[in-house]
Design a protein around this motif. Structure first.
Motif, PDB file in Angstrom:
ATOM      1  N   PRO A 122      -4.013  -6.106  10.026  1.00 53.04           N
ATOM      2  CA  PRO A 122      -3.987  -5.200   8.867  1.00 53.04           C
ATOM      3  C   PRO A 122      -5.317  -4.459   8.697  1.00 53.04           C
ATOM      4  O   PRO A 122      -6.187  -4.872   7.939  1.00 53.04           O
ATOM      5  CB  PRO A 122      -3.712  -6.151   7.701  1.00 53.04           C
ATOM      6  N   ARG A 123      -5.452  -3.348   9.443  1.00 48.22           N
ATOM      7  CA  ARG A 123      -6.715  -2.619   9.403  1.00 48.22           C
ATOM      8  C   ARG A 123      -6.471  -1.183   9.836  1.00 48.22           C
ATOM      9  O   ARG A 123      -5.690  -0.920  10.742  1.00 48.22           O
ATOM     10  CB  ARG A 123      -7.703  -3.282  10.357  1.00 48.22           C
ATOM     11  N   ILE A 124      -7.127  -0.254   9.200  1.00 51.30           N
ATOM     12  CA  ILE A 124      -7.178   1.131   9.663  1.00 51.30           C
ATOM     13  C   ILE A 124      -8.608   1.360  10.128  1.00 51.30           C
ATOM     14  O   ILE A 124      -9.550   1.254   9.353  1.00 51.30           O
ATOM     15  CB  ILE A 124      -6.781   2.121   8.556  1.00 51.30           C
ATOM     16  N   SER A 125      -8.762   1.662  11.412  1.00 47.37           N
ATOM     17  CA  SER A 125     -10.092   1.786  12.000  1.00 47.37           C
ATOM     18  C   SER A 125     -10.699   3.170  11.830  1.00 47.37           C
ATOM     19  O   SER A 125     -11.876   3.302  11.504  1.00 47.37           O
ATOM     20  CB  SER A 125     -10.030   1.457  13.500  1.00 47.37           C
ATOM     21  N   ILE A 126      -9.900   4.207  12.098  1.00 53.42           N
ATOM     22  CA  ILE A 126     -10.405   5.580  12.035  1.00 53.42           C
ATOM     23  C   ILE A 126      -9.345   6.472  11.403  1.00 53.42           C
ATOM     24  O   ILE A 126      -8.172   6.371  11.737  1.00 53.42           O
ATOM     25  CB  ILE A 126     -10.744   6.132  13.438  1.00 53.42           C
ATOM     26  N   VAL A 127      -9.774   7.342  10.509  1.00 54.89           N
ATOM     27  CA  VAL A 127      -8.936   8.415   9.986  1.00 54.89           C
ATOM     28  C   VAL A 127      -9.498   9.691  10.606  1.00 54.89           C
ATOM     29  O   VAL A 127     -10.675  10.011  10.426  1.00 54.89           O
ATOM     30  CB  VAL A 127      -8.993   8.499   8.448  1.00 54.89           C
ATOM     31  N   THR A 128      -8.674  10.422  11.373  1.00 51.99           N
ATOM     32  CA  THR A 128      -9.113  11.643  12.030  1.00 51.99           C
ATOM     33  C   THR A 128      -8.470  12.846  11.355  1.00 51.99           C
ATOM     34  O   THR A 128      -7.261  12.890  11.187  1.00 51.99           O
ATOM     35  CB  THR A 128      -8.730  11.636  13.528  1.00 51.99           C
ATOM     36  N   LEU A 129      -9.302  13.798  10.975  1.00 52.85           N
ATOM     37  CA  LEU A 129      -8.831  15.034  10.363  1.00 52.85           C
ATOM     38  C   LEU A 129      -8.967  16.161  11.375  1.00 52.85           C
ATOM     39  O   LEU A 129     -10.051  16.379  11.933  1.00 52.85           O
ATOM     40  CB  LEU A 129      -9.656  15.373   9.122  1.00 52.85           C
ATOM     41  N   GLY A 130      -7.888  16.886  11.621  1.00 53.32           N
ATOM     42  CA  GLY A 130      -7.948  18.073  12.464  1.00 53.32           C
ATOM     43  C   GLY A 130      -8.506  19.221  11.642  1.00 53.32           C
ATOM     44  O   GLY A 130      -7.937  19.581  10.614  1.00 53.32           O
ATOM     45  N   VAL A 131      -9.613  19.790  12.073  1.00 53.07           N
ATOM     46  CA  VAL A 131     -10.307  20.813  11.286  1.00 53.07           C
ATOM     47  C   VAL A 131     -10.353  22.146  12.017  1.00 53.07           C
ATOM     48  O   VAL A 131     -10.378  22.197  13.250  1.00 53.07           O
ATOM     49  CB  VAL A 131     -11.732  20.353  10.902  1.00 53.07           C
ATOM     50  N   SER A 132     -10.376  23.228  11.258  1.00 47.52           N
ATOM     51  CA  SER A 132     -10.379  24.562  11.854  1.00 47.52           C
ATOM     52  C   SER A 132     -11.765  25.008  12.292  1.00 47.52           C
ATOM     53  O   SER A 132     -11.898  25.859  13.172  1.00 47.52           O
ATOM     54  CB  SER A 132      -9.789  25.580  10.884  1.00 47.52           C
ATOM     55  N   ASP A 133     -12.815  24.471  11.677  1.00 43.75           N
ATOM     56  CA  ASP A 133     -14.191  24.844  12.015  1.00 43.75           C
ATOM     57  C   ASP A 133     -15.031  23.569  11.946  1.00 43.75           C
ATOM     58  O   ASP A 133     -15.430  23.126  10.859  1.00 43.75           O
ATOM     59  CB  ASP A 133     -14.692  25.890  11.027  1.00 43.75           C
ATOM     60  N   LEU A 134     -15.301  22.976  13.107  1.00 42.74           N
ATOM     61  CA  LEU A 134     -15.983  21.683  13.151  1.00 42.74           C
ATOM     62  C   LEU A 134     -17.362  21.737  12.488  1.00 42.74           C
ATOM     63  O   LEU A 134     -17.701  20.861  11.700  1.00 42.74           O
ATOM     64  CB  LEU A 134     -16.100  21.195  14.604  1.00 42.74           C
ATOM     65  N   SER A 135     -18.134  22.776  12.764  1.00 37.20           N
ATOM     66  CA  SER A 135     -19.476  22.877  12.171  1.00 37.20           C
ATOM     67  C   SER A 135     -19.410  22.945  10.648  1.00 37.20           C
ATOM     68  O   SER A 135     -20.194  22.286   9.961  1.00 37.20           O
ATOM     69  CB  SER A 135     -20.202  24.117  12.705  1.00 37.20           C
ATOM     70  N   ARG A 136     -18.488  23.748  10.129  1.00 35.19           N
ATOM     71  CA  ARG A 136     -18.344  23.873   8.675  1.00 35.19           C
ATOM     72  C   ARG A 136     -17.953  22.525   8.060  1.00 35.19           C
ATOM     73  O   ARG A 136     -18.492  22.119   7.026  1.00 35.19           O
ATOM     74  CB  ARG A 136     -17.296  24.925   8.339  1.00 35.19           C
ATOM     75  N   SER A 137     -17.024  21.836   8.694  1.00 40.43           N
ATOM     76  CA  SER A 137     -16.565  20.552   8.163  1.00 40.43           C
ATOM     77  C   SER A 137     -17.647  19.488   8.239  1.00 40.43           C
ATOM     78  O   SER A 137     -17.805  18.690   7.314  1.00 40.43           O
ATOM     79  CB  SER A 137     -15.302  20.095   8.896  1.00 40.43           C
ATOM     80  N   VAL A 138     -18.415  19.473   9.329  1.00 39.77           N
ATOM     81  CA  VAL A 138     -19.532  18.529   9.429  1.00 39.77           C
ATOM     82  C   VAL A 138     -20.524  18.800   8.301  1.00 39.77           C
ATOM     83  O   VAL A 138     -20.992  17.881   7.632  1.00 39.77           O
ATOM     84  CB  VAL A 138     -20.217  18.611  10.811  1.00 39.77           C
ATOM     85  N   ALA A 139     -20.842  20.062   8.075  1.00 40.73           N
ATOM     86  CA  ALA A 139     -21.777  20.409   6.994  1.00 40.73           C
ATOM     87  C   ALA A 139     -21.237  19.957   5.646  1.00 40.73           C
ATOM     88  O   ALA A 139     -21.985  19.430   4.808  1.00 40.73           O
ATOM     89  CB  ALA A 139     -22.052  21.906   6.998  1.00 40.73           C
ATOM     90  N   PHE A 140     -19.934  20.138   5.408  1.00 36.36           N
ATOM     91  CA  PHE A 140     -19.337  19.739   4.140  1.00 36.36           C
ATOM     92  C   PHE A 140     -19.472  18.229   3.925  1.00 36.36           C
ATOM     93  O   PHE A 140     -19.943  17.788   2.874  1.00 36.36           O
ATOM     94  CB  PHE A 140     -17.859  20.143   4.097  1.00 36.36           C
ATOM     95  N   TYR A 141     -19.071  17.435   4.901  1.00 37.06           N
ATOM     96  CA  TYR A 141     -19.094  15.983   4.733  1.00 37.06           C
ATOM     97  C   TYR A 141     -20.511  15.400   4.819  1.00 37.06           C
ATOM     98  O   TYR A 141     -20.855  14.478   4.084  1.00 37.06           O
ATOM     99  CB  TYR A 141     -18.166  15.312   5.749  1.00 37.06           C
ATOM    100  N   ARG A 142     -21.348  15.931   5.709  1.00 33.39           N
ATOM    101  CA  ARG A 142     -22.713  15.413   5.868  1.00 33.39           C
ATOM    102  C   ARG A 142     -23.631  15.930   4.768  1.00 33.39           C
ATOM    103  O   ARG A 142     -24.225  15.148   4.032  1.00 33.39           O
ATOM    104  CB  ARG A 142     -23.262  15.802   7.245  1.00 33.39           C
TER     105      ARG A 142
END
Length: 133
Positions: free
Chosen positions: A3-23
């Motif tokens: 009973p474990r979820i290891s990784i949640v992966t989100l498909g994103v349209s702009d990786l750099s923009r999404s990294v900036a948003f989350y980081r």
């Protein structure tokens, strides 16, 4: 299956923009700054991965087209109503769209929703009956 979820992966349209948003916007710690094809953020118990949407769809073998509610919501529980309000504000300042302002819920908690730059929905909640750590 354990009973474990290891990784949640989100498909994103702009990786750099999404990294900036989350980081930079939400303050998550990026695991490896030198990655250009996928980004991993380590959290307590689960990793969040960001991967280009077209590459993720190709890996799964499905088209990227589609619209409407996916039926999936990511949730982040906090210790107080004040923390919920604060995080929603931080998310909006980082580029999120406020979908539903925080409010008292029918089940006795307090929550609101935002969507990230790719439209993924996040519930930000305080639950006085159930602490998830």
């Amino acid at each position: 299956m354990e009973p474990r979820i290891s990784i949640v992966t989100l498909g994103v349209s702009d990786l750099s923009r999404s990294v900036a948003f989350y980081r930079d916007g939400l303050g998550l710690t990026l695991y490896d700054e030198n990655t250009e094809s996928i980004a991993f953020f380590q959290n307590k118990g689960t990793w969040l991965a960001l991967y280009p949407l077209d590459a993720l769809a190709a890996d799964v073998g499905i088209p990227t087209e589609g619209s409407g509610f996916s039926g999936v919501i990511l949730a982040h529980n906090l210790r107080s109503k004040e923390e919920v309000d604060e995080l929603l504000e931080v998310a909006v300042e980082a580029g999120a769209t406020l979908v539903k302002p925080a409010q008292d819920t029918f089940w006795g908690g307090y929550s609101g929703y935002f969507s990230d730059p790719d439209g993924y929905l996040w519930e930000i909640a305080w639950n006085p009956f159930f602490w998830i750590e």
